[in-house]
Design a protein around this motif. Structure first.
Motif, PDB file in Angstrom:
ATOM      1  N   ARG A  85      20.112 -15.695  26.353  1.00 37.68           N
ATOM      2  CA  ARG A  85      20.552 -15.242  28.155  1.00 37.68           C
ATOM      3  C   ARG A  85      19.162 -13.470  28.703  1.00 37.68           C
ATOM      4  O   ARG A  85      19.526 -13.129  27.588  1.00 37.68           O
ATOM      5  CB  ARG A  85      21.137 -15.596  29.139  1.00 37.68           C
ATOM      6  N   ASP A  86      19.001 -13.951  29.265  1.00 37.43           N
ATOM      7  CA  ASP A  86      18.665 -12.287  29.947  1.00 37.43           C
ATOM      8  C   ASP A  86      19.738 -11.669  30.759  1.00 37.43           C
ATOM      9  O   ASP A  86      20.775 -11.718  31.306  1.00 37.43           O
ATOM     10  CB  ASP A  86      17.291 -12.434  30.643  1.00 37.43           C
ATOM     11  N   ASP A  87      19.325 -10.400  31.129  1.00 42.20           N
ATOM     12  CA  ASP A  87      20.828  -9.550  32.269  1.00 42.20           C
ATOM     13  C   ASP A  87      21.630 -10.589  33.426  1.00 42.20           C
ATOM     14  O   ASP A  87      21.991 -10.661  33.763  1.00 42.20           O
ATOM     15  CB  ASP A  87      19.881  -8.521  32.337  1.00 42.20           C
ATOM     16  N   ARG A  88      20.090 -11.826  33.773  1.00 42.11           N
ATOM     17  CA  ARG A  88      20.958 -12.834  35.006  1.00 42.11           C
ATOM     18  C   ARG A  88      21.514 -13.983  34.372  1.00 42.11           C
ATOM     19  O   ARG A  88      22.269 -14.261  35.592  1.00 42.11           O
ATOM     20  CB  ARG A  88      19.242 -12.699  36.200  1.00 42.11           C
ATOM     21  N   GLY A  89      21.694 -13.772  33.102  1.00 47.20           N
ATOM     22  CA  GLY A  89      21.851 -14.880  32.879  1.00 47.20           C
ATOM     23  C   GLY A  89      21.472 -16.357  32.707  1.00 47.20           C
ATOM     24  O   GLY A  89      22.001 -17.897  32.340  1.00 47.20           O
ATOM     25  N   ARG A  90      20.251 -15.735  32.955  1.00 48.64           N
ATOM     26  CA  ARG A  90      19.004 -17.590  32.446  1.00 48.64           C
ATOM     27  C   ARG A  90      18.273 -17.250  31.462  1.00 48.64           C
ATOM     28  O   ARG A  90      18.238 -16.125  30.416  1.00 48.64           O
ATOM     29  CB  ARG A  90      17.689 -16.740  33.971  1.00 48.64           C
ATOM     30  N   PHE A  91      17.993 -18.731  31.415  1.00 47.57           N
ATOM     31  CA  PHE A  91      17.140 -18.044  29.898  1.00 47.57           C
ATOM     32  C   PHE A  91      16.028 -19.275  30.115  1.00 47.57           C
ATOM     33  O   PHE A  91      15.808 -20.114  31.192  1.00 47.57           O
ATOM     34  CB  PHE A  91      18.528 -19.302  29.133  1.00 47.57           C
ATOM     35  N   PRO A  92      15.025 -19.403  28.474  1.00 46.65           N
ATOM     36  CA  PRO A  92      13.708 -20.420  28.539  1.00 46.65           C
ATOM     37  C   PRO A  92      14.381 -22.082  27.963  1.00 46.65           C
ATOM     38  O   PRO A  92      15.160 -22.197  27.075  1.00 46.65           O
ATOM     39  CB  PRO A  92      12.789 -20.029  27.548  1.00 46.65           C
ATOM     40  N   VAL A  93      14.430 -23.140  28.578  1.00 45.91           N
ATOM     41  CA  VAL A  93      13.927 -23.661  27.985  1.00 45.91           C
ATOM     42  C   VAL A  93      12.694 -25.290  27.401  1.00 45.91           C
ATOM     43  O   VAL A  93      11.399 -24.515  28.754  1.00 45.91           O
ATOM     44  CB  VAL A  93      15.064 -25.092  28.975  1.00 45.91           C
ATOM     45  N   ASP A  94      12.892 -25.843  26.981  1.00 47.29           N
ATOM     46  CA  ASP A  94      11.645 -26.795  26.999  1.00 47.29           C
ATOM     47  C   ASP A  94      12.178 -27.774  27.097  1.00 47.29           C
ATOM     48  O   ASP A  94      13.012 -28.713  26.584  1.00 47.29           O
ATOM     49  CB  ASP A  94      11.145 -26.973  24.925  1.00 47.29           C
ATOM     50  N   VAL A  95      11.356 -28.393  27.991  1.00 44.60           N
ATOM     51  CA  VAL A  95      11.297 -30.144  29.164  1.00 44.60           C
ATOM     52  C   VAL A  95      10.817 -30.967  27.976  1.00 44.60           C
ATOM     53  O   VAL A  95       9.423 -31.388  28.761  1.00 44.60           O
ATOM     54  CB  VAL A  95      11.978 -29.952  30.181  1.00 44.60           C
ATOM     55  N   GLU A  96      11.945 -31.854  27.488  1.00 46.30           N
ATOM     56  CA  GLU A  96      10.957 -33.123  26.891  1.00 46.30           C
ATOM     57  C   GLU A  96      10.590 -34.448  27.844  1.00 46.30           C
ATOM     58  O   GLU A  96      11.581 -34.700  28.663  1.00 46.30           O
ATOM     59  CB  GLU A  96      10.986 -33.079  25.389  1.00 46.30           C
ATOM     60  N   LEU A  97       9.441 -34.600  28.708  1.00 46.75           N
ATOM     61  CA  LEU A  97       9.424 -36.017  29.189  1.00 46.75           C
ATOM     62  C   LEU A  97       8.476 -37.333  27.747  1.00 46.75           C
ATOM     63  O   LEU A  97       8.685 -37.278  27.421  1.00 46.75           O
ATOM     64  CB  LEU A  97       8.561 -35.950  30.394  1.00 46.75           C
ATOM     65  N   GLY A  98       9.244 -38.596  28.571  1.00 48.01           N
ATOM     66  CA  GLY A  98       8.520 -39.617  27.983  1.00 48.01           C
ATOM     67  C   GLY A  98       6.602 -40.106  28.241  1.00 48.01           C
ATOM     68  O   GLY A  98       6.642 -40.748  27.274  1.00 48.01           O
ATOM     69  N   PHE A  99       6.262 -39.204  28.889  1.00 47.21           N
ATOM     70  CA  PHE A  99       4.909 -38.897  29.173  1.00 47.21           C
ATOM     71  C   PHE A  99       4.472 -37.672  29.844  1.00 47.21           C
ATOM     72  O   PHE A  99       5.008 -36.636  29.353  1.00 47.21           O
ATOM     73  CB  PHE A  99       4.953 -39.895  30.237  1.00 47.21           C
ATOM     74  N   ALA A 100       2.464 -37.835  29.781  1.00 47.21           N
ATOM     75  CA  ALA A 100       2.512 -36.716  30.314  1.00 47.21           C
ATOM     76  C   ALA A 100       2.921 -36.052  31.707  1.00 47.21           C
ATOM     77  O   ALA A 100       2.530 -36.836  32.818  1.00 47.21           O
ATOM     78  CB  ALA A 100       1.332 -36.396  30.131  1.00 47.21           C
TER      79      ALA A 100
END
Length: 117
Positions: free
Chosen positions: A50-65
């Motif tokens: 988490r950054d100083d604002r409490g947010r973070f990076p994520v990778d979202v996987e879909l079943g399609f492009a």
């Protein structure tokens, strides 16, 4: 004078009210299904960096492009940092955003990024 039937009895005999009750039951069942299936979508380690604002990076996987619609919907919860095939990289996602993303039926999995970009 015939005996009057009670309001619940008359309501149960009403075809319109029965249809409304069935519709409400279907909507509730769908919302419960979304909540149950969302529990297994978020991988371990999501939200650890988490950054100083409490947010973070994520990778979202879909079943399609992903198409334009999906990218625009994902942008409501974070900044798009790119895509790799069926994976969309989001940055600046709040914990409530991850919970919302996990409820969307077209998202397969949410993971912490393998390497910070």
């Amino acid at each position: 004078m015939p005996p009057k039937s009670s309001l619940p009895r008359r309501a149960a005999k009403s075809p319109t009210l029965r249809k409304i009750a069935v519709l409400i039951a279907i909507v509730l069942a769908y919302q419960i299904w979304l909540s149950v299936q969302a529990q297994g979508k978020v991988g371990p380690g999501v939200g650890a960096a988490r950054d100083d604002r409490g947010r973070f990076p994520v990778d979202v996987e879909l079943g399609f492009a992903p198409e334009r619609y999906h990218i625009l919907r994902l942008q409501m919860h974070g900044r798009i940092a790119g895509t790799d095939g069926h994976v969309v990289h989001l940055r600046g996602v709040a914990p409530a955003g991850v919970d919302e993303l996990a409820r969307w039926y077209w998202i397969k999995h949410i993971e912490a990024p393998k390497s910070e970009s």
